[in-house]
Design a protein around this motif. Structure first.
Motif, PDB file in Angstrom:
ATOM      1  N   LEU A  87      14.709  -0.194   1.831  1.00 18.86           N
ATOM      2  CA  LEU A  87      15.201   0.506   0.695  1.00 18.86           C
ATOM      3  C   LEU A  87      15.669  -0.321  -0.552  1.00 18.86           C
ATOM      4  CD1 LEU A  87      15.833   3.623   0.163  1.00 18.86           C
ATOM      5  CD2 LEU A  87      17.869   3.299   0.935  1.00 18.86           C
ATOM      6  N   MET A  90      13.035  -2.075  -2.566  1.00 11.77           N
ATOM      7  CA  MET A  90      12.571  -1.036  -3.357  1.00 11.77           C
ATOM      8  C   MET A  90      13.483  -0.938  -4.845  1.00 11.77           C
ATOM      9  SD  MET A  90      11.231   2.072  -1.248  1.00 11.77           S
ATOM     10  CE  MET A  90      10.464   1.585  -0.107  1.00 11.77           C
ATOM     11  N   VAL A  91      14.871  -0.645  -4.587  1.00 12.39           N
ATOM     12  CA  VAL A  91      15.602  -0.529  -5.672  1.00 12.39           C
ATOM     13  C   VAL A  91      15.802  -1.865  -6.356  1.00 12.39           C
ATOM     14  CG1 VAL A  91      18.208  -0.093  -5.864  1.00 12.39           C
ATOM     15  CG2 VAL A  91      17.010   1.210  -4.120  1.00 12.39           C
ATOM     16  N   GLN A  93      13.591  -4.148  -6.835  1.00 16.68           N
ATOM     17  CA  GLN A  93      12.332  -4.225  -7.550  1.00 16.68           C
ATOM     18  C   GLN A  93      12.414  -3.387  -8.847  1.00 16.68           C
ATOM     19  OE1 GLN A  93       8.729  -3.650  -5.571  1.00 16.68           O
ATOM     20  NE2 GLN A  93       7.536  -5.103  -6.914  1.00 16.68           N
ATOM     21  N   LYS A  94      12.888  -2.064  -8.447  1.00 14.76           N
ATOM     22  CA  LYS A  94      12.867  -1.191  -9.697  1.00 14.76           C
ATOM     23  C   LYS A  94      13.900  -1.703 -10.907  1.00 14.76           C
ATOM     24  CE  LYS A  94      12.364   2.867 -11.639  1.00 14.76           C
ATOM     25  NZ  LYS A  94      11.116   3.826 -11.681  1.00 14.76           N
TER      26      LYS A  94
END
Lengths: 191, 261
Positions: A87, A90-91, A93-94
């Motif tokens: 999780l 992902m955060v 990378q965004k």
């Protein structure tokens, strides 16, 4: 209230996970070249540790205990931590591709960061309640962050210093880590 | 047995769903061209273009924020490939390399004191401009050597940086880091350059260095295409006009003009 306050600060200073318990040394040495990277890493670890403490406590008390499955606790905890790390990945990378690239392999390696698993085990061992568990996880994460940011600051300066060839790089890094650890021993008996 | 399988399996399924949702919410759309261009780019993240890494350059290229020749390292062939991916026309730029405009090594230049501090030009420069008597000369402590991401610079036996022009990519890192500004970018095909940075008067230069430009002006007369001018007691070559003939090199009384023909 006072007890929780003490728990939080003792996890940061007295029982610092890196410098007193010697957990999580791999990212501590690996991601401490630049302060910016160290800050990114500690944010990720604070997040993972706090949530992992909370979720592992829930899993332990509401799934493993009632079904009498205590022997599965390592597997279950790793499952929780791996999910949280995914999780976080992902955060990040965004939100910041640059930090994502800088952290590189160390980000997925939080999964096997013994400090994260260690805090989950300690919570169970000490028999903390839900609130105490969460606070302890948060304190442990902040403590890890404090240690790694301090260390990165020193290492940035070390790069400019005149160090003998034999001691350059990791060698002097380990010496500095040892000295920092000694300094943190000074917090013993604070609470 | 059954509760163990069910509870762990259930946990796994639950987390998988959670992650699946999060993946959709935090999905980052990556333009496939970014990867392609980043592969062509050198990938050393030197930062000469002002971006933190080559990935960022690739992204900026696609958004059209920068020209396709912003990266100083890409060769003509690679430039063509990038332009093809972007669907733009190819622009070929002149290749430049870093060159040292000082010859004041430990044999040529006098010293005003003995420096024993940190081996770092920027630190030495804070102490009365370093140990060299010439205020404009190379300090020879090798900060550029450490800074060069391509290993193109080494200190020679005379304590001056020696630049390997095959390895030099013209990334400007050494130029920016040098406190004395004795490194400068010069077009690679031009083989003649003024190897002195001293704006002091001729007599003063002679006192502190054997091979400095004294501003005598003999090269001005020797230069047939009139490419050389004199500014602040220092000869200057206009590379638009220079023909690489090397007449000035022969005429210079102090050997302050270098050529590597």
């Amino acid at each position: 209230m006072g007890e929780i306050f003490i728990l939080f600060f003792s996890a940061i200073l007295v029982n610092n996970f890196v410098l007193s318990r010697f957990l999580g040394i791999c990212p501590y040495l690996g991601v401490s070249r630049r302060v910016e990277m160290a800050v990114g890493m500690s944010m990720a670890v604070v997040f993972v540790m706090t949530l992992a403490s909370l979720v592992t406590w829930l899993v332990y008390n509401f799934i493993l205990l009632p079904f009498n499955l205590l022997y599965l606790y390592i597997v279950a905890f790793i499952l929780v931590i791996a999910t949280l790390v995914q999780l976080v990945e992902m955060v990040i990378q965004k939100v910041s591709p640059t930090i994502y690239q800088a952290l590189g392999i160390y980000l997925p390696l939080i999964t096997t960061n013994c400090a994260v698993l260690g805090v989950a085990f300690l919570n169970i061992q000490e028999g903390y309640g839900l609130l105490k568990t969460t606070i302890h996880g948060l304190g442990a994460g902040v403590g890890f962050g404090l240690a790694i940011v301090l260390f990165a600051g020193i290492r940035e300066r070390l790069e400019l210093a005149d160090i003998g060839d034999a001691m350059k790089g990791t060698a002097i890094g380990l010496v500095v880590a040892g000295l920092l650890s000694l300094a943190f021993m000074g917090f013993r008996g604070l609470f | 047995m059954l509760p163990a399988i069910l509870s762990l399996g259930g946990l796994g399924l639950l987390f998988a769903f959670g992650l699946g949702l999060a993946a959709r919410k935090f999905a980052v759309k990556v333009d496939p061209r970014i990867e392609k261009i980043a592969e062509i780019l050198p990938g050393v993240n030197c930062g000469a273009c002002g971006f933190p890494n080559c990935q960022a350059v690739a992204a900026a290229l696609i958004e059209g924020k920068i020209e396709s020749d912003s990266c100083v390292l890409v060769e003509e062939e690679a430039l063509r490939n990038i332009a093809e991916i972007l669907g733009q026309e190819v622009k070929v730029k002149e290749k430049k390399v870093a060159r040292l405009i000082c010859q004041g090594g430990k044999d040529q230049a006098k010293e005003k004191y003995v420096y024993q501090g940190v081996r770092e030009c920027r630190v030495a420069n804070l102490l009365f401009g370093g140990e060299k008597a010439c205020a404009y000369g190379c300090l020879g402590l090798g900060t550029c050597v450490q800074e060069c991401p391509f290993g193109a610079i080494a200190l020679d036996e005379n304590n001056l940086p020696l630049i390997n022009e095959d390895k030099c990519t013209g990334c400007r890192k050494c130029v920016e880091v040098c406190p004395k500004e004795v490194l400068t970018l010069i077009p690679k095909p031009k083989k003649v350059w003024i190897a002195c940075n001293s704006r002091a008067k001729g007599a003063q230069v002679k006192k502190v260095c054997q091979e400095g430009c004294i501003g005598c002006g003999l090269c001005l007369k020797a230069c047939k295409p009139k490419a050389i001018t004199l500014e602040n007691n220092l000869a200057r070559i206009d590379y638009q006009k220079c023909t690489n003939c090397g007449d000035c090199v022969e005429k210079c009384p102090t050997k302050a003009i270098t050529c590597c023909l």
